[in-house]
Each structure stands twice: as structure tokens, then as C-alpha cells.
Design an enzyme around this catalytic site. Structure first.
Site, PDB file in Angstrom:
ATOM      1  N   ARG A   1      69.521 -30.569 -30.311  1.00  0.00           N
ATOM      2  CA  ARG A   1      69.738 -32.018 -30.200  1.00  0.00           C
ATOM      3  C   ARG A   1      71.191 -32.398 -30.504  1.00  0.00           C
ATOM      4  O   ARG A   1      71.699 -33.389 -29.983  1.00  0.00           O
ATOM      5  CB  ARG A   1      68.781 -32.752 -31.158  1.00  0.00           C
ATOM      6  CG  ARG A   1      68.796 -34.281 -31.018  1.00  0.00           C
ATOM      7  CD  ARG A   1      67.738 -34.914 -31.910  1.00  0.00           C
ATOM      8  NE  ARG A   1      67.588 -36.354 -31.720  1.00  0.00           N
ATOM      9  CZ  ARG A   1      67.805 -37.271 -32.664  1.00  0.00           C
ATOM     10  NH1 ARG A   1      68.167 -36.909 -33.881  1.00  0.00           N
ATOM     11  NH2 ARG A   1      67.645 -38.554 -32.413  1.00  0.00           N
TER      12      ARG A   1
ATOM     13  N   ILE B   1      70.089 -42.503 -28.742  1.00  0.00           N
ATOM     14  CA  ILE B   1      69.214 -41.364 -28.464  1.00  0.00           C
ATOM     15  C   ILE B   1      67.961 -41.651 -29.298  1.00  0.00           C
ATOM     16  O   ILE B   1      68.053 -42.024 -30.474  1.00  0.00           O
ATOM     17  CB  ILE B   1      69.876 -40.020 -28.851  1.00  0.00           C
ATOM     18  CG1 ILE B   1      68.938 -38.826 -28.577  1.00  0.00           C
ATOM     19  CG2 ILE B   1      70.361 -39.973 -30.293  1.00  0.00           C
ATOM     20  CD1 ILE B   1      69.626 -37.441 -28.720  1.00  0.00           C
ATOM     21  N   SER B   2      66.774 -41.544 -28.681  1.00  0.00           N
ATOM     22  CA  SER B   2      65.541 -41.922 -29.377  1.00  0.00           C
ATOM     23  C   SER B   2      65.268 -40.981 -30.557  1.00  0.00           C
ATOM     24  O   SER B   2      65.739 -39.839 -30.588  1.00  0.00           O
ATOM     25  CB  SER B   2      64.346 -41.861 -28.421  1.00  0.00           C
ATOM     26  OG  SER B   2      64.540 -42.734 -27.329  1.00  0.00           O
ATOM     27  N   GLN B   3      64.465 -41.499 -31.489  1.00  0.00           N
ATOM     28  CA  GLN B   3      64.008 -40.690 -32.631  1.00  0.00           C
ATOM     29  C   GLN B   3      63.199 -39.503 -32.087  1.00  0.00           C
ATOM     30  O   GLN B   3      62.370 -39.682 -31.183  1.00  0.00           O
ATOM     31  CB  GLN B   3      63.126 -41.599 -33.482  1.00  0.00           C
ATOM     32  CG  GLN B   3      62.577 -40.960 -34.713  1.00  0.00           C
ATOM     33  CD  GLN B   3      61.704 -41.937 -35.500  1.00  0.00           C
ATOM     34  OE1 GLN B   3      61.684 -43.141 -35.219  1.00  0.00           O
ATOM     35  NE2 GLN B   3      60.983 -41.417 -36.460  1.00  0.00           N
TER      36      GLN B   3
END
Ligand code: SAM
Length: 215
Positions: A37, A63-65
Site C-alpha cells: 500500500r 486512498i480509502s481505509q
């Protein structure tokens, strides 16, 4: 950029956290563990890459969790070979998680700057989702129908064009609602073109916006 033993260790811990929060699908957990990530994040946030939190990626976007990525992926219930339309490419992380699961991903981003940055970045990694600059409300009629549609921004309404680009029996996963919180929905397309709806709790996304801006 390097993927060190330290990064891999932090990723394992992140996977443990997501599992403890209720994601038990081993293929999804393996995909999260496989994808660095930190590659997808701005340099100023690198050290936080394996916290289970969203982070800024520029252009006012996030950026999403990781838990949310895993949760939406679980609801999508993809099979190898599926064609999936993602609205909201952002960093490209979610698109790569789906690609790692053997899915053919078509992802649309509305913000030109972000699209250009992510497109250049995706050339440097092993996962190859197809990226498009455009308005997600319109989808990609040229590549339809899709087995699944995933919306990764808060949608005030259900985009009719995207329902029409979904196969019968296919799912759309969409955070639905105006304001700061949305309800995560899974819609199942019926043979007559309508859909049934299931609800999966409350989430917070940046808004899905209409026509292309200059940004
Ligand atoms: N999936 C992304 C990832 O893995 O990094 C995170 C997505 S971010 C929470 C939401 C994204 O949706 C932003 O990049 C935003 O620019 C994009 N977006 C908003 N409205 C859109 C639209 N109408 N069409 C396409 N993308 C849109």
C-alpha cells in the site's frame, strides 16, 4: 520504491487488524497482504501506510481505509475472470486489489491531475487495471456489460446509467447518501432492469461529483 521486510511485517499486522474487524475471506486478506500500500501513497504519508486509515493522495482526494477496501471487495463477491467497473480510481489501490483477485478492472477517475499521476504510477507496478479519465456517472458503455460495479465515492443518487451497464444478477456496491455519512448498499440487478437492495452499515466517503472539472 522498495518493499522491505519491515513493510511486509507491517502489512501482516494490518491484515490481522482487518481480520479482527470481521473480514474472513482468505483471498481478500491475501490480496491486501500481497499489495504494498505504501507504493500508492504520497511520500509524506509513507510511514502511516499500514495504519487502517484513509490518507490524502492529492487533489483533495483520499486512498480509502484498508478495512473499507476489504469490506467493499467482500460485498462485491468477485469471481476470477469477472469484468468490474470501478468509479473513483484515486490512487489505484482498490483497482489493484481487485486485479490481484483475477478480475478484469475498468476504473474511471474524474480528476485529470489524479488520473495522469495514477496512470503513470500503474505502469510501474505488476497489477494492470485499465484506467480511464471520465465521469463515473456515465460509466463505460463501450465495455459494458459488467459483472460488478463498485463506487468508491459517496453517491447522492443511484446512477441509472451504471445500473443499465450491469449484467442481470450482477452486483453494484455503492456508498449512498448526501452529507458526511453514507449507507453502504449492495444492489442486485433483476432481469426486468430493476434492482433489489441490501444495506451494510454507515461509512464516510469523499463525494462523487458530476461533470469533469478543470482539476
Ligand atoms: N478507490 C480509490 C483508491 O483505491 O485509492 C479511492 C477513491 S477516493 C475515496 C474517491 C475518488 O472518486 C476520488 O479520486 C474522486 O476524484 C473520484 N470521483 C469523484 N466523483 C467521480 C466521478 N463522477 N467519476 C469518477 N471518479 C469520481
Amino acid at each position: 520504491m522498495q518493499d522491505t521486510f519491515r513493510h511486509k511485517g507491517l502489512r501482516k499486522k494490518l491484515v490481522d487488524t482487518i481480520r479482527e474487524k470481521g473480514i474472513t475471506d482468505s483471498k481478500i486478506l491475501a490480496a491486501i497482504e500481497a499489495i504494498p500500500r505504501h507504493f500508492f501513497m504520497d511520500s509524506s504519508f509513507l510511514e502511516f501506510a499500514y495504519q487502517d486509515k484513509p490518507f490524502p493522495i492529492g487533489s483533495g482526494q483520499t486512498i480509502s481505509q484498508p478495512y473499507t477496501v476489504a469490506f467493499q471487495t467482500m460485498l462485491l463477491d468477485v469471481q476470477r475472470g469477472h469484468k468490474v467497473l470501478e468509479v473513483g480510481t484515486g490512487s489505484g489501490y482498490q483497482a489493484c486489489v481487485l486485479t490481484e483477485l483475477g478480475v478484469k478492472v475498468f476504473s474511471i477517475e474524474r480528476q485529470r491531475k489524479l488520473y495522469i499521476k495514477t496512470k503513470a504510477f500503474i505502469e510501474t507496478v505488476n497489477w494492470k487495471p485499465q484506467l480511464f479519465l471520465g465521469d463515473g456517472y456515465e460509466g463505460l458503455p463501450k465495455f459494458a456489460p459488467f459483472d460488478r460495479v463498485l463506487i468508491t465515492a459517496a453517491a447522492p443518487e443511484i446512477p441509472a446509467a451504471l445500473i443499465s451497464q450491469l449484467k442481470t444478477g450482477g452486483y453494484m456496491v455503492i456508498p449512498h447518501g448526501e452529507g458526511e455519512e453514507q449507507t453502504m448498499l449492495r444492489l442486485t440487478k433483476q432481469a426486468d432492469g430493476s434492482y433489489t437492495k441490501e444495506e451494510f452499515g454507515v461509512f464516510r466517503f469523499v463525494p462523487m461529483l458530476g461533470d469533469l472539472g478543470n482539476d
